[in-house]
Design an enzyme around this catalytic site. Structure first.
Site, PDB file in Angstrom:
ATOM      1  N   LYS A  82       8.600  -8.192   7.214  1.00  0.00           N
ATOM      2  CA  LYS A  82       8.980  -8.406   6.122  1.00  0.00           C
ATOM      3  C   LYS A  82      10.288  -9.130   5.370  1.00  0.00           C
ATOM      4  O   LYS A  82      10.608 -10.037   5.284  1.00  0.00           O
ATOM      5  CB  LYS A  82       8.176  -7.840   4.950  1.00  0.00           C
ATOM      6  CG  LYS A  82       6.704  -7.831   4.460  1.00  0.00           C
ATOM      7  CD  LYS A  82       6.198  -6.887   2.340  1.00  0.00           C
ATOM      8  CE  LYS A  82       5.025  -7.780   2.912  1.00  0.00           C
ATOM      9  NZ  LYS A  82       4.147  -6.851   1.816  1.00  0.00           N
ATOM     10  N   ASP A 118       2.904 -12.350  -3.278  1.00  0.00           N
ATOM     11  CA  ASP A 118       2.575 -12.059  -3.542  1.00  0.00           C
ATOM     12  C   ASP A 118       2.674 -11.738  -5.351  1.00  0.00           C
ATOM     13  O   ASP A 118       1.704 -11.476  -6.498  1.00  0.00           O
ATOM     14  CB  ASP A 118       3.385 -10.001  -3.946  1.00  0.00           C
ATOM     15  CG  ASP A 118       2.988  -9.442  -2.175  1.00  0.00           C
ATOM     16  OD1 ASP A 118       2.102 -10.092  -1.938  1.00  0.00           O
ATOM     17  OD2 ASP A 118       3.746  -9.241  -1.704  1.00  0.00           O
TER      18      ASP A 118
END
Ligand code: ATR
Length: 294
Positions: A82, A118
């Site tokens: 990420k 997210d």
């Protein structure tokens, strides 16, 4: 069709002919993203296969370049990529600039664009599960210094909740995040605390929504991230953990007559946001959810 493909499959193009989307991780065999996205792709009649790609740390740049050459639309990136993904993108969304973390990549003609779905996934999950908007609400985020917690807190700040309490076992991480959030100047009042029972008791009285973004609750012998006695019927308790579906925290909250929900809805909604970034189409979230639990 293999369960997991590798960089060699990209180099030699030994992938399914219509592979155009993927999740990249190391390891990646556990990822539920392929079944979730494939269900939505198939329902819309899109001839696209979503695959798992196991890419070693340091290998993202080459992987992205090969994928673009093969006509991929984009991908999800998961642990441990990420952070690395940020350095492999030409353009970053505002959310990524704050978070420093990418989970969705879109290959356009000219650019590699990095985004993070997210936080928006979480607020959409709260809307669906609790029928509320976070605007004007008082919210406590447990584990605000972790990856999930940061994304969630950033989105809550963006959507202007009233008071945002950032709790973290290592308080300094919550303080650093609060500094960043205050720079955005959205009007949300941001407070920080550690995770002692004494600190949490006071704050729990002042909030309607409590979100567990710590990893405490994944294992059966984990402690509760907040004592159950602090939870009342007026609370909405969201646990980002979805496996197990009913953590000790959610069981305690249910016993105390609070509203509860788990991270399955966040998983689905963050996936739906990624899907829309890639295809410009709204996927069927009920189908995506069913595909994960099947
Ligand atoms: P990350 O999401 O950054 O990869 P993690 O180890 O999964 O990290 O931890 C996520 C969050 O859960 C962090 O906020 C972590 O607190 P610290 O920053 O103090 O490490 C929190 N966390 C993990 N285990 C916990 C526990 N047993 N009690 C309370 N908080 C915990």
């Amino acid at each position: 069709m293999k369960h997991v493909y590798t960089i060699n499959d990209l180099r030699q193009n030994t992938l399914p002919a219509d592979a155009r989307l993927a999740v990249l991780g190391y390891p990646v065999s556990h990822s539920a993203s392929p079944q979730m996205h494939q269900a939505a792709l198939d329902a819309l009649g899109l001839d696209v296969t979503y695959i798992r790609l196991e890419i070693e740390p340091g290998g993202l740049k080459e992987a992205f370049s090969l994928m673009r050459g093969l006509g991929f639309i984009g991908c999800n990136v998961t642990v441990p990529h990420k952070l690395e993904a940020m350095g492999c993108c030409d353009e970053l969304s505002p959310a990524v600039k704050v978070l420093g973390v990418v989970n969705t990549v879109h290959f356009t003609n000219a650019k590699i664009c990095g985004d993070n779905s997210d936080g928006r996934g979480l607020t959409q999950a709260l809307e669906e599960d609790f029928k509320i908007s976070v605007r004007g609400k008082n919210v406590l985020v447990l584990g605000a210094g972790g990856g999930a917690g940061k994304a969630i807190a950033t989105q809550l700040n963006q959507e202007m909740c009233e008071r945002l309490y950032l709790s973290n076992r290592t308080r300094s991480k919550a303080e650093m995040l609060a500094e960043d959030l205050n720079k955005a100047g959205t009007g949300t009042q941001v407070f920080t605390l550690g995770n002692s029972a004494k600190e949490l008791e006071e704050v729990a009285k002042n909030v309607e929504i409590i979100i567990n973004a710590t990893s405490a609750g994944m294992k059966s012998d984990d402690e509760l991230p907040i004592p159950g006695a602090f939870i009342s019927p007026h609370h909405m308790i969201y646990d980002v953990i979805y496996n197990p579906p009913l953590t000790k925290l959610l069981l305690a909250a249910k016993k105390n007559k609070a509203k509860i929900s788990n991270g399955l809805s966040m998983l689905v909604h963050q996936g739906a946001i990624s899907f829309e970034i890639w295809t410009d189409k709204k996927p069927d979230t009920a189908l995506m959810r069913a595909a994960i639990i099947s």
